[in-house]
Design a protein around this motif. Structure first.
Motif, short mmCIF file in Angstrom:
data_model
loop_
_atom_site.label_atom_id
_atom_site.label_comp_id
_atom_site.label_asym_id
_atom_site.label_seq_id
_atom_site.Cartn_x
_atom_site.Cartn_y
_atom_site.Cartn_z
N MET A 97 0.98 -1.24 -0.09
CA MET A 97 -0.34 -0.06 -0.01
C MET A 97 0.95 1.26 0.04
SD MET A 97 -3.42 0.57 0.15
CE MET A 97 -4.38 1.60 0.48
N ALA A 98 1.99 1.37 0.73
CA ALA A 98 2.61 2.50 0.79
C ALA A 98 3.49 2.55 -0.59
CB ALA A 98 3.87 2.17 1.98
N ASN A 99 4.02 1.48 -1.36
CA ASN A 99 4.46 1.84 -2.49
C ASN A 99 3.36 2.40 -3.63
OD1 ASN A 99 6.84 0.69 -2.22
ND2 ASN A 99 6.56 -1.28 -2.86
N GLU A 100 2.39 2.02 -3.56
CA GLU A 100 1.23 2.80 -4.41
C GLU A 100 1.11 4.29 -3.95
OE1 GLU A 100 -2.58 0.53 -4.37
OE2 GLU A 100 -1.58 -1.26 -4.69
N ASN A 101 1.20 4.53 -2.77
CA ASN A 101 1.14 5.96 -2.28
C ASN A 101 2.34 6.62 -2.91
OD1 ASN A 101 -1.41 5.86 -1.29
ND2 ASN A 101 -0.74 5.46 0.75
N ASP A 102 3.54 5.98 -2.50
CA ASP A 102 4.56 6.74 -3.29
C ASP A 102 4.70 6.94 -4.53
OD1 ASP A 102 5.81 6.87 -0.73
OD2 ASP A 102 6.94 4.78 -0.58
N LYS A 103 4.27 5.76 -5.48
CA LYS A 103 3.98 6.04 -6.87
C LYS A 103 3.26 7.25 -7.29
CE LYS A 103 3.33 3.62 -11.02
NZ LYS A 103 2.49 2.67 -11.94
N VAL A 104 2.27 7.23 -6.69
CA VAL A 104 1.08 8.39 -6.98
C VAL A 104 1.70 9.70 -6.69
CG1 VAL A 104 -1.25 9.41 -6.26
CG2 VAL A 104 -0.95 6.84 -6.60
N ASN A 105 2.30 9.85 -5.45
CA ASN A 105 2.96 11.03 -5.18
C ASN A 105 4.10 11.46 -6.01
OD1 ASN A 105 1.44 11.63 -3.04
ND2 ASN A 105 2.83 10.47 -1.45
N HIS A 106 4.99 10.42 -6.63
CA HIS A 106 5.99 10.61 -7.41
C HIS A 106 5.26 11.13 -8.86
CE1 HIS A 106 10.01 10.22 -9.23
NE2 HIS A 106 9.32 9.46 -10.33
N ASP A 107 4.43 10.39 -9.22
CA ASP A 107 3.83 10.66 -10.55
C ASP A 107 3.19 12.17 -10.64
OD1 ASP A 107 4.41 8.28 -11.73
OD2 ASP A 107 2.33 7.30 -11.05
N SER A 108 2.37 12.47 -9.33
CA SER A 108 1.72 13.80 -9.21
C SER A 108 2.91 14.99 -9.07
CB SER A 108 1.05 14.08 -7.93
OG SER A 108 1.63 13.81 -6.91
N GLN A 109 4.29 14.65 -8.62
CA GLN A 109 5.27 15.55 -8.73
C GLN A 109 5.74 15.73 -9.95
OE1 GLN A 109 8.05 14.28 -5.62
NE2 GLN A 109 7.14 14.96 -4.14
N GLU A 110 5.82 14.84 -10.82
CA GLU A 110 6.17 14.96 -12.29
C GLU A 110 5.55 15.65 -12.99
OE1 GLU A 110 6.94 10.83 -13.68
OE2 GLU A 110 8.94 10.64 -12.53
N ASN A 111 4.13 15.55 -12.71
CA ASN A 111 3.16 16.06 -13.43
C ASN A 111 3.29 17.63 -13.08
OD1 ASN A 111 1.85 14.02 -14.83
ND2 ASN A 111 0.45 13.65 -13.43
N VAL A 112 3.48 17.99 -12.07
CA VAL A 112 3.61 19.55 -11.49
C VAL A 112 4.86 19.84 -12.44
CG1 VAL A 112 4.19 21.04 -9.46
CG2 VAL A 112 2.47 19.19 -9.31
N VAL A 113 6.03 19.36 -12.25
CA VAL A 113 7.44 19.62 -12.91
C VAL A 113 7.17 20.15 -14.50
CG1 VAL A 113 9.53 18.82 -13.53
CG2 VAL A 113 8.87 18.68 -11.16
N GLU A 114 6.19 19.04 -14.91
CA GLU A 114 6.05 18.93 -16.49
C GLU A 114 5.07 20.31 -16.80
OE1 GLU A 114 5.93 18.49 -20.46
OE2 GLU A 114 7.33 17.47 -19.02
N GLN A 115 4.12 20.52 -15.91
CA GLN A 115 3.21 21.70 -16.06
C GLN A 115 4.01 23.03 -16.07
OE1 GLN A 115 0.17 21.24 -13.23
NE2 GLN A 115 -1.16 19.75 -14.51
N LYS A 116 4.71 22.97 -15.16
CA LYS A 116 5.81 24.28 -14.94
C LYS A 116 6.62 24.38 -16.08
CE LYS A 116 6.06 24.30 -9.92
NZ LYS A 116 6.91 24.12 -8.60
#
Length: 62
Positions: A1-20
């Motif tokens: 479960m923790a791995n899934e949360n880490d993956k989601v957080n990492h993906d959202s951070q990548e999306n934020v960086v891409e949007q910037k």
């Protein structure tokens, strides 16, 4: 479960960086590739303000 949360957080951070990055590219494209105050672009909004201040000073002296 923790791995899934880490993956989601990492993906959202990548999306934020891409949007910037996309926004930065858009702003540079609109600005003609210049960013910051490099002397090529100037703020022409201050010119009428300065002229109006001079007129007001002159009118107050009358």
């Amino acid at each position: 479960m923790a791995n899934e949360n880490d993956k989601v957080n990492h993906d959202s951070q990548e999306n934020v960086v891409e949007q910037k990055n996309q926004f930065r590219n858009f702003v540079e494209g609109v600005n003609g590739g210049f960013s910051g105050n490099d002397g090529v672009t100037e703020d022409k909004g201050h010119i009428p303000d300065d002229q109006n201040r001079l007129i007001d000073k002159h009118n107050l002296r009358k």
